[in-house]
Design a protein around this motif. Sequence first.
Motif, PDB file in Angstrom:
ATOM      1  N   LEU A 147       0.498  -1.485   0.207  1.00 36.84           N
ATOM      2  CA  LEU A 147       0.484  -0.284   0.409  1.00 36.84           C
ATOM      3  C   LEU A 147       0.857   1.341  -0.058  1.00 36.84           C
ATOM      4  N   PHE A 148       1.862   1.683   0.601  1.00 38.73           N
ATOM      5  CA  PHE A 148       2.475   1.632   1.136  1.00 38.73           C
ATOM      6  C   PHE A 148       3.377   2.558  -0.477  1.00 38.73           C
ATOM      7  N   ALA A 149       3.600   1.284  -1.284  1.00 37.55           N
ATOM      8  CA  ALA A 149       4.296   1.782  -2.721  1.00 37.55           C
ATOM      9  C   ALA A 149       3.513   2.836  -3.881  1.00 37.55           C
ATOM     10  N   ALA A 150       2.219   1.888  -3.498  1.00 32.70           N
ATOM     11  CA  ALA A 150       1.001   2.341  -4.101  1.00 32.70           C
ATOM     12  C   ALA A 150       0.874   3.963  -4.063  1.00 32.70           C
ATOM     13  N   LEU A 151       0.742   4.983  -3.070  1.00 31.55           N
ATOM     14  CA  LEU A 151       0.650   5.463  -2.325  1.00 31.55           C
ATOM     15  C   LEU A 151       1.661   6.618  -2.618  1.00 31.55           C
ATOM     16  N   GLU A 152       3.090   5.613  -2.696  1.00 30.69           N
ATOM     17  CA  GLU A 152       3.987   6.488  -3.017  1.00 30.69           C
ATOM     18  C   GLU A 152       4.090   6.738  -4.503  1.00 30.69           C
ATOM     19  N   GLU A 153       3.167   5.752  -5.403  1.00 33.62           N
ATOM     20  CA  GLU A 153       3.547   6.041  -6.766  1.00 33.62           C
ATOM     21  C   GLU A 153       2.535   7.400  -7.008  1.00 33.62           C
ATOM     22  N   GLY A 154       1.694   8.078  -6.041  1.00 27.24           N
ATOM     23  CA  GLY A 154       0.793   8.782  -6.872  1.00 27.24           C
ATOM     24  C   GLY A 154      -0.602   8.459  -6.897  1.00 27.24           C
ATOM     25  N   VAL A 155      -1.183   7.055  -6.991  1.00 24.76           N
ATOM     26  CA  VAL A 155      -2.614   6.934  -7.514  1.00 24.76           C
ATOM     27  C   VAL A 155      -3.394   7.097  -6.155  1.00 24.76           C
ATOM     28  N   GLU A 156      -4.515   7.787  -7.106  1.00 20.36           N
ATOM     29  CA  GLU A 156      -5.897   7.794  -6.486  1.00 20.36           C
ATOM     30  C   GLU A 156      -7.063   7.284  -6.201  1.00 20.36           C
ATOM     31  N   ARG A 157      -6.366   5.795  -6.205  1.00 20.38           N
ATOM     32  CA  ARG A 157      -7.770   4.405  -5.811  1.00 20.38           C
ATOM     33  C   ARG A 157      -7.176   3.052  -6.099  1.00 20.38           C
ATOM     34  N   ILE A 158      -7.272   2.481  -4.412  1.00 15.53           N
ATOM     35  CA  ILE A 158      -6.832   1.502  -4.677  1.00 15.53           C
ATOM     36  C   ILE A 158      -7.528  -0.320  -4.744  1.00 15.53           C
ATOM     37  N   LEU A 159      -7.158  -0.752  -4.906  1.00 21.15           N
ATOM     38  CA  LEU A 159      -8.140  -1.461  -5.117  1.00 21.15           C
ATOM     39  C   LEU A 159      -7.682  -3.299  -4.618  1.00 21.15           C
ATOM     40  N   VAL A 160      -8.045  -3.278  -3.107  1.00 22.71           N
ATOM     41  CA  VAL A 160      -7.618  -4.919  -2.412  1.00 22.71           C
ATOM     42  C   VAL A 160      -8.089  -5.919  -2.522  1.00 22.71           C
ATOM     43  N   GLY A 161      -7.552  -7.167  -3.032  1.00 21.35           N
ATOM     44  CA  GLY A 161      -8.430  -8.365  -3.377  1.00 21.35           C
ATOM     45  C   GLY A 161      -7.929  -9.254  -1.764  1.00 21.35           C
ATOM     46  N   CYS A 162      -8.441  -9.321  -1.059  1.00 19.95           N
ATOM     47  CA  CYS A 162      -8.621 -10.466   0.517  1.00 19.95           C
ATOM     48  C   CYS A 162      -9.187 -11.782   0.373  1.00 19.95           C
ATOM     49  N   GLY A 163      -8.281 -12.558   0.918  1.00 16.11           N
ATOM     50  CA  GLY A 163      -8.511 -14.155   0.813  1.00 16.11           C
ATOM     51  C   GLY A 163      -7.092 -14.699   0.216  1.00 16.11           C
ATOM     52  N   ASP A 164      -7.578 -16.271   0.878  1.00 13.75           N
ATOM     53  CA  ASP A 164      -6.331 -17.007   0.483  1.00 13.75           C
ATOM     54  C   ASP A 164      -4.805 -16.735   1.193  1.00 13.75           C
ATOM     55  N   SER A 165      -5.671 -15.824   3.074  1.00 12.89           N
ATOM     56  CA  SER A 165      -4.352 -15.269   3.616  1.00 12.89           C
ATOM     57  C   SER A 165      -3.706 -16.326   4.989  1.00 12.89           C
ATOM     58  N   GLY A 166      -2.781 -16.304   5.519  1.00  9.96           N
ATOM     59  CA  GLY A 166      -1.755 -17.118   6.377  1.00  9.96           C
ATOM     60  C   GLY A 166      -1.316 -16.473   7.570  1.00  9.96           C
ATOM     61  N   THR A 167      -2.204 -15.120   7.744  1.00 10.42           N
ATOM     62  CA  THR A 167      -2.353 -14.483   8.791  1.00 10.42           C
ATOM     63  C   THR A 167      -4.230 -14.224   9.479  1.00 10.42           C
ATOM     64  N   SER A 168      -3.829 -13.291  10.618  1.00  7.42           N
ATOM     65  CA  SER A 168      -4.827 -13.371  11.827  1.00  7.42           C
ATOM     66  C   SER A 168      -4.133 -12.297  12.518  1.00  7.42           C
ATOM     67  N   ASP A 169      -3.898 -10.904  12.210  1.00  8.30           N
ATOM     68  CA  ASP A 169      -3.128 -10.215  13.293  1.00  8.30           C
ATOM     69  C   ASP A 169      -4.162  -9.079  12.984  1.00  8.30           C
TER      70      ASP A 169
END
Length: 481
Positions: A147-169
């Motif tokens: 997310l940080f890298a995308a923000l630094e690139e100057g994007v106006e919108r971010i789509l995040v796909g959630c699935g297949d995770s190995g975390t629970s934090d």
Amino acid sequence: MHHSFNILTTTTPSESPEPPLKHEDNRMRILICPSGFKESLDTHVVADCIEEGVRRIVPDAVIKKVPLFDGGEGFAKALITSTGGTLRDITITGPVNQPVASQYGLLGDNGPKTAVIDMAAAAGLRLVPKDLRDPTVTTTYGVGELLFAALEEGVERILVGCGDSGTSDGGAGMLQALGARLLDKHGHELPLAQGGKSLSTLADIDRTHLHPRLREVEIEVACNFKNVLCGPKGVARVYGPQKGATPAQVEMLAAALDTYGLIVSRKLGQTVSSLPGSGASGGLGAGLLLLGAKLRPRYEAITEYFGINDDLFRDNHHLVFTAEGKIDAQTTQGKIPAEIAVRAKKHGLPVIALAGTVGDDANANYGAGIDAYTSIMQGPMTLEDAMEAAERLLRDSAETAMRMVMLGKSLNADIHTTASAPVPVPVPAPAAAAAAGAGMTKTKAYKKVFPSLSMFTFVCVSFLWLAALYTSHDPSCISLK
């Protein structure tokens, strides 16, 4: 910061299916809408294998393939490919705090500059070695780095796909990577990227130093709305064991996420612990809400992103195939096969689901609109052997299912054209027993127990039911997950 939440509208199979679109062609028309087999086959390969199996029996079938992504691994790459976008390679912190090669993408359309991120590309189960699968310590820190890298690139919108995770934090690591400070009751900052168990001492979340561009960027999340953060159906108890947690670790995680949920709720001014989607990807949904993200039911979001509409099911198809790695009770909780089945039933289409394995209470999927399901397994084998042979097994299973369909079609024609005594119809054992108890003939039992199915579909269900029964009750049959 504005927060927007979508609530999933439940759709039930229609009693009056909408009329199909007309076609002059009388060939059999089949729709293939699978999900992928986690850690084994991606969704495009699954669709191709099913098509190959079907064509062994019906070579001239008109087949439409619509591989679907549940927001998990491959989601970003598929969306970038479909829009002619660009992938960015980046090294980030993986779920076990080791550097991993990852990617995010930029859409190629003419809309706002949009980045697409798979959380699984940074914190997926595939990135957690099997001997290190402990969701109490795995982290989403790398998701924050994407997310940080995308923000630094100057994007106006971010789509995040959630699935297949190995975390629970709960997305805590992601928040830390973006500048948030997680504090204990003494005001001391919690160590970075320490996983869900560290949340047991959490007392506050300081968002003062979050990346400043988060205030300007729209974040949209495709996630499973059936996943909630806390409670008996909370993410720790439902998915913790799949990620390697022991029973004791499950309860520890559940307590830690309860604490986290209370603090997130206080920050947002509303109860988040049971909010739809808050438990997506090990609670990442809750963390994304703290960034001002909008959570969307993944099927709704994904069909919009990929330009899929209701005409897909009105296109005069005779049959729908779907698939996923495991068919069980959780399939009904917003997973692709059940979502496909619900919509197919609005148009009166029979649905067959193929799976790597059949799990507990899989028959709950009949209520979701899946008419028949079966495992692709042909006998006991190790997980490694099953994964190596997955493409062949899937092709063979699709062929077998199609043979049953064509047999059912043949019997249906015979029943309607023969003036002699009715042909006996096979009835699964529970239905037959119920029919005998009520003094009904098998044909009447069929009409009573399966009133919504044609004779054509019922014969397919009868055969596939036996295959599924064998697979789901054979403890030695180790299969794909």
